[in-house]
Motif scaffolding. Structure first.
Motif, PDB file in Angstrom:
ATOM      1  N   GLY A  41     -10.659   1.412   3.377  1.00  0.00           N
ATOM      2  CA  GLY A  41     -10.994   1.627   5.012  1.00  0.00           C
ATOM      3  C   GLY A  41     -12.282   1.134   5.128  1.00  0.00           C
ATOM      4  N   ALA A  87      -5.777   4.723   6.432  1.00  0.00           N
ATOM      5  CA  ALA A  87      -5.973   4.677   5.106  1.00  0.00           C
ATOM      6  C   ALA A  87      -5.577   5.730   4.222  1.00  0.00           C
ATOM      7  CB  ALA A  87      -7.300   3.985   4.850  1.00  0.00           C
ATOM      8  N   THR A 129      -9.357   4.104  -2.021  1.00  0.00           N
ATOM      9  CA  THR A 129      -8.842   4.133  -0.425  1.00  0.00           C
ATOM     10  C   THR A 129      -9.963   4.145   0.669  1.00  0.00           C
ATOM     11  OG1 THR A 129      -6.968   5.498  -1.112  1.00  0.00           O
ATOM     12  CG2 THR A 129      -7.532   5.709   1.155  1.00  0.00           C
ATOM     13  N   LEU A 181      -6.558  -4.050   6.151  1.00  0.00           N
ATOM     14  CA  LEU A 181      -6.344  -2.626   5.502  1.00  0.00           C
ATOM     15  C   LEU A 181      -4.972  -2.593   4.786  1.00  0.00           C
ATOM     16  CD1 LEU A 181      -7.407   0.230   4.951  1.00  0.00           C
ATOM     17  CD2 LEU A 181      -6.118   0.856   7.086  1.00  0.00           C
ATOM     18  N   LEU A 185      -8.753   3.825  11.512  1.00  0.00           N
ATOM     19  CA  LEU A 185      -8.748   2.886  10.270  1.00  0.00           C
ATOM     20  C   LEU A 185      -8.945   3.767   9.056  1.00  0.00           C
ATOM     21  CD1 LEU A 185     -10.273  -0.296  11.134  1.00  0.00           C
ATOM     22  CD2 LEU A 185      -7.798  -0.053  11.051  1.00  0.00           C
ATOM     23  N   LEU A 186      -9.763   4.919   9.218  1.00  0.00           N
ATOM     24  CA  LEU A 186     -10.155   5.772   7.731  1.00  0.00           C
ATOM     25  C   LEU A 186      -8.765   6.523   7.695  1.00  0.00           C
ATOM     26  CD1 LEU A 186     -13.646   6.051   7.813  1.00  0.00           C
ATOM     27  CD2 LEU A 186     -12.517   4.707   6.438  1.00  0.00           C
TER      28      LEU A 186
END
Length: 787
Positions: free
Chosen positions: A717, A546, A713, A602, A542-543
């Protein structure tokens, strides 16, 4: 659910159905495995290192003609003992013989806690009359764990039906929804050789014949095996070689006694097999190392299948999805398939089958021995490793507080001597934070080193993890990405994600026996992503999504920014979810439930879509509907090809689902109160208060904060990760261990960001007063955020 959410759920279900590859290969016809008789030979304590052409010629010959594999004997107890094993086999589900799980102190018999939970004299089912000298035999209260069960079985289970009822009433047995003795009810008639095996089939509706020893005459033995279609033989010579002791040993036996006992086992197995070969029709012979013996530690055991449908190759089952592994709970379903009988809903195991070509017997046995070494080392090392992980992260946070400040205490905030970004203290903190953040991925990459071949495999594993960690740390800190503040953290996240994706695409070989993975002894999972790995997968995935979406948004025209960002998040997110849940890959039911809402949240945050309670509920509803649809499609596949998703649908329809849910809930509570990893949560909470709290966190403070677009961001995230981990902790039986493992990666990376040299992008991250928690970012490619 809103109409838009319903459409979203339908699209998700369709895409996931494709990504999860729900059309599987056709399974072999049951007729290929049909047999007229089944002989199950249980040998407590038998491992592959016991077999050899000289010491055990009959077993060695049988192994050469059979399909073979490594057997997990996990029952409803940490260490599976003799009666646990036979009860689990007969239930096709995890069961436990009731009795003390810890050491039984050497106290007088009247106050001894007996296996049925009562006190006083042994019950009739566990009390013999006398030995050959006329002396009454008594339970030795100094024995612990398996020694006590072996004595109970040796003294004589004269009332096996009552014993099975005690097993059924045991709390641990009931938690798994097991029905002890159900194998006997399904078959109707069973012959038992060795009284311990009677607990697998003894019920009121079973025509049961029990004998202590096999007849010496071969013809008489053949006649005995032919009385019923099912015969179970408990060959317990290794239990007689056990040595009692407070401290566990590898085998639970002394070397000299074990060699003699193995010779006796081999001779008995040879006689039983010869008698089975003389039966009319087709006979399936199953040999299984049914349990541990004495004070032996848990390990993998022997399993062989010789008969219709077998005769070479490795053994596997859909309950493991991995060759050459199968479970003790798979034996009863295998018996029922061979006899053409239906499998009851209470059985969680699946029939074993032969698959693939295995190497020559000597090489195959050596491979199985090494698998046992690796699994045993993993099983015995995770506790110490978890403590190490917690202490390392606590040290990073503590040193960060000392070096960087941020205590919200006036004298600290006014201190003019805080080290600069290029100071040795900050550089050392960054190196330490990177090395600690690299530990999780290093536990997987260390499996590329054949540490199980070493003379001291536990030390070899520790050295492999340390060596790989140093290499990963050097790559992260010395690569060209080091010139940007977010470069090293993103590089480490990319290495972590690439390792996890590459591993599952190539068969989950690094996950098996990795310190944050799983082992076949525990038998929680054999392939795909484990619960702890999901925490790392969701965090890194997910990070990185992002960061990628923000980069894409900065490179398109403003009017197309939201569409490009949404497409990037949803496209990459669906691939991530698909790999996580695909039956041929991740096989992670709880991970799909947890990651889908994280991806959708997200996308909303990065496209500046306002998040409301109703929309958040719609996200969760869409995820549930999508996963439920995929689970139903999986349930439509053949039973031996289903994954956790399809089997759960079957459990819902059969009324077994609540047993599964309640067991997972109890496991979550046990982990929260007793797991070492739960101590990671206070460390993560301190780090969150210090670094990313809405008011005054160090990453948002003046002069210390990230550039505004990167901060926005990052916050998006982190919120998506938090949602995925929360749901993942709720629906998986690892509970708080899921976010705790993710924290082992995330916390040191946040400390690295706080200690890194600062960048500016023309927009101060400290806009407004220090107490203002509203930050609006208007730079291109960023998001608007209201904290």
């Amino acid at each position: 659910m809103t109409r838009a959410a319903a459409r979203c759920a339908a699209v998700l279900a369709a895409v996931l159905a494709v990504l999860l590859g729900l059309v599987g290969p056709a399974s072999a016809a049951d007729d290929d495995y049909a047999a007229d008789h089944v002989l199950v030979i249980g040998v407590p304590g038998l491992t592959w290192s016991d077999l050899g052409p000289q010491g055990t010629p009959n077993l060695w010959q049988l192994a050469g003609e059979s399909s073979i594999g490594a057997l997990s004997v996990r029952a409803a107890r940490g260490t599976s003992c003799l009666l646990d094993g036979w009860a689990t086999l007969g239930a096709g589900n995890r069961a436990r013989f009731p009795g003390a799980d810890e050491l039984v102190p050497p106290v007088p018999l009247p106050t001894l806690p007996l296996p049925d939970g009562s006190t006083g004299a042994p019950p009739a089912s566990a009390a013999p009359s006398s030995d050959s000298s006329g002396t009454e035999q008594q339970v030795d209260a100094s024995l612990s764990h398996c020694g006590l069960q072996e004595q109970v079985a040796g003294l004589g289970l004269t009332q096996p039906v009552e014993t099975v009822q005690h097993i059924a009433e045991d709390e641990a047995t009931a938690r798994f929804g097991a029905e002890p003795g159900v194998l006997g009810s399904e078959v109707g008639c069973a012959t038992v050789i060795g009284r311990a095996a009677s607990v697998s089939v003894a019920r009121d509706d079973v025509d049961l014949s029990v004998t202590d020893l096999p007849p010496a005459d071969p013809a008489a033995l053949t006649d005995l095996l032919g009385q019923c279609r099912l015969t179970l033989a408990s060959v317990d010579a290794l239990t007689d070689a056990g040595r009692p002791g407070v401290e566990p040993t590898d085998t639970g036996t002394s070397p000299g006694s074990r060699a003699e006992a193995l010779a006796a086992v081999d001779a008995t197995v040879g006689r039983l097999r010869a008698a089975a070969d003389a039966l009319p029709g087709r006979t399936l012979v199953l040999v299984a190392g049914i349990s541990e013996v004495g004070d032996g530690r848990p390990q993998l055991h022997v399993v062989m299948a010789d008969g219709p449908g077998f005769g070479g190759g490795w053994l596997t089952s859909s309950s493991t999805g991995r060759a050459p592994f199968s479970q003790l709970i798979d034996v009863a379903p295998t018996v029922l398939r061979a006899l053409g009988l239906d499998q009851p809903a209470s059985m969680n195991g699946e029939p074993v089958r032969a698959t693939g070509a295995r190497p020559a017997l000597t090489r195959a046995v050596r491979d199985l021995e090494l698998m046992n070494v690796a699994a045993s080392v993993h099983y015995r090392s995770t506790g110490g490793f978890f403590w190490t992980l917690v202490l390392l992260n606590a040290a990073v946070v503590l040193l960060g507080l000392l070096v960087l400040g941020g205590w919200r205490v006036a004298r600290w905030r006014r201190a003019p001597t805080r080290p600069g970004a290029g100071s040795p203290a900050r550089r050392g903190l960054r190196v330490l934070a990177t090395a600690v953040a690299a530990v999780p991925v290093s536990t997987y990459l260390s499996d590329l080193v054949p540490w199980e071949h070493a003379g001291s495999p536990r030390w070899a594993l520790a050295g492999a993890v340390l060596g790989v960690d140093l290499v990963v740390t050097a790559v992260v800190l010395l690569g060209p990405w080091r010139r940007r503040r977010t470069g090293p953290p993103l590089a480490l996240l990319a290495i972590t994600l690439a390792t996890l994706l590459g591993d599952v695409l190539t068969g989950s070989n690094l996950e098996m026996d990795g310190l944050l993975g799983y082992d076949a002894i525990v038998a929680g999972r054999f392939t795909g992503y484990g619960n702890l790995t999901f925490g790392l997968l969701a965090t890194s995935g997910l990070l990185l999504i992002a960061a990628l979406a923000a980069a894409v948004g900065r490179r398109v025209r403003p009017e197309r920014e939201r569409l490009a960002v949404a497409a990037t998040v949803l496209g990459c997110g669906l691939v991530l979810v698909g790999v996580d849940g695909a039956p041929q890959l991740g096989r992670d039911f709880g991970g799909v439930l947890g990651s889908v809402p994280g991806v959708l949240l997200l996308a909303m945050l990065l496209t500046r879509t306002r998040v409301t309670v109703a929309r958040l509920a719609a996200i969760l509803g869409a995820a549930v509907v999508a996963v439920a649809t995929v689970a139903y499609l999986d349930w439509l596949r053949p039973a031996d090809e289903q994954t956790h998703l399809g089997r759960f649908v079957g459990q819902v329809l059969s009324g077994e689902a609540w047993t599964v849910v309640s067991r997972k809930g109890q496991a979550n509570l046990d982990i929260l109160l007793g797991s070492t990893l739960s101590y990671m949560l206070p460390v993560a909470l301190v780090a969150a208060w210090w670094l990313v709290r809405p008011r005054g966190g160090l990453l948002r403070g003046r002069g210390n904060g990230l550039p505004a677009r990167d901060a926005a961001t990052l916050r998006a995230g982190l919120l998506a990760v938090a949602l995925s981990l929360t749901i993942g902790a709720a629906v998986n039986d690892s509970g708080v261990a899921v976010p705790a493992t993710a924290a082992a990666l995330l916390v040191p990376l946040l400390v690295w960001l706080a200690a890194a040299p600062h960048e500016t992008d023309g927009t101060s991250s400290g806009q407004g007063s220090e107490g203002d928690d509203r930050v609006t970012v208007v730079s291109r490619g960023s998001t608007a955020w209201n904290a």
